[in-house]
Enzyme design. Structure first.
Site: not given
Length: 264
Positions: A153, A157
């Site tokens: 990601h 995040k």
């Protein structure tokens, strides 16, 4: 017509959700909730779509004044938990796109949704392809029970592993007996080199600029491997799942964790 409030309208996901709701004939955007602005319209707020839609800072005031059918929350784990509870208290059906809920949280919130006779959805991932990856992984694990998960990601995040990776591992565990993997005497020269462990499965998290949301599930067997992979290349990939969740939450009683419940 389903009336909707969106929390987190300035984020990447929130902006896409606003556009999606505005483009759907059966949806009506009543208001947005943002921690920075209050008492103005979206077109007056920096970083929002130029719409004549009211902005609220306090979600309870928004629910009381607008009385929406559905809340779409695309904020962060802690705020999402608060907003979900507030939605149920006000008779609003929540669709939560943030992760970080514990098993105890889900148990408690499930009981509250049942008590209120309301539908609620927590979706670790809204991408339909990611949901199919989870379901295919569960199928494959019946026949190949040595498995590792690599999720990637963007570097903003907050939680690791991702909710998608956790949900994938949990679905695999439904058909796979817990077992150790790797050499029984393996050691880690650097702590966590082998990643997190869940019932013997290893889960690895990558956080880098330029990533959106990506996951590989790798199965190993005698003389062969099987790799399942999904890539979200932009945030529009999540919008069909958000739309599905809004439609389904209106038909559901109780809390549903993961869109896999809605996909045969």
């Amino acid at each position: 017509m389903i009336s909707i409030v969106i929390a987190g309208p300035r984020g990447n996901m929130g902006r896409e959700a606003v556009k999606m709701v505005e483009n759907e004939d059966q949806f009506a955007l009543k208001a947005v909730v943002d921690h920075r602005y209050d008492g103005i319209s979206m077109k007056e707020a920096e970083g929002m779509e130029p719409l004549d839609i009211p902005v609220y800072k306090e979600i309870e005031a928004c629910f009381t004044e607008e009385q929406p059918d559905v809340l779409i929350d695309l904020t962060n784990p802690e705020t999402g938990k608060v907003h979900l509870r507030k939605a149920l208290e006000h008779g609003v059906r929540p669709v939560i796109g943030t992760t970080g809920f514990t098993d105890e949280d889900i148990k408690e919130l499930s009981a509250e949704a049942e008590k209120k006779k309301l539908g609620a959805v927590i979706a670790p991932n809204f991408a339909i392809g990611a949901i199919l990856l989870m379901k295919l992984s569960r199928m494959a694990a019946r026949y190949m029970d040595d498995v590792e998960i690599i999720e990637q990601h963007h570097d903003r995040k907050l939680d690791a592993p991702s909710g998608t990776a956790m949900k994938t591992a949990q679905m695999i565990s439904e058909v796979r007996k817990e077992k150790p993997q790797g050499h029984p005497d393996e050691t880690e020269a650097w702590e966590h080199a082998r990643g997190a462990e869940y019932e013997g499965m290893r889960v690895h998290s990558v956080r880098l600029p330029g990533r959106v949301a990506h996951q590989e599930v790798i199965f190993g067997g005698e003389g062969q491997t099987l790799t399942l992979r999904h890539d979200s290349l932009n945030r529009t990939s999540f919008m069909p799942g958000v739309r599905l969740a809004v439609e389904k939450v209106m038909e559901t009683t109780g809390l549903v964790y993961g869109l896999d419940e809605f996909i045969d």
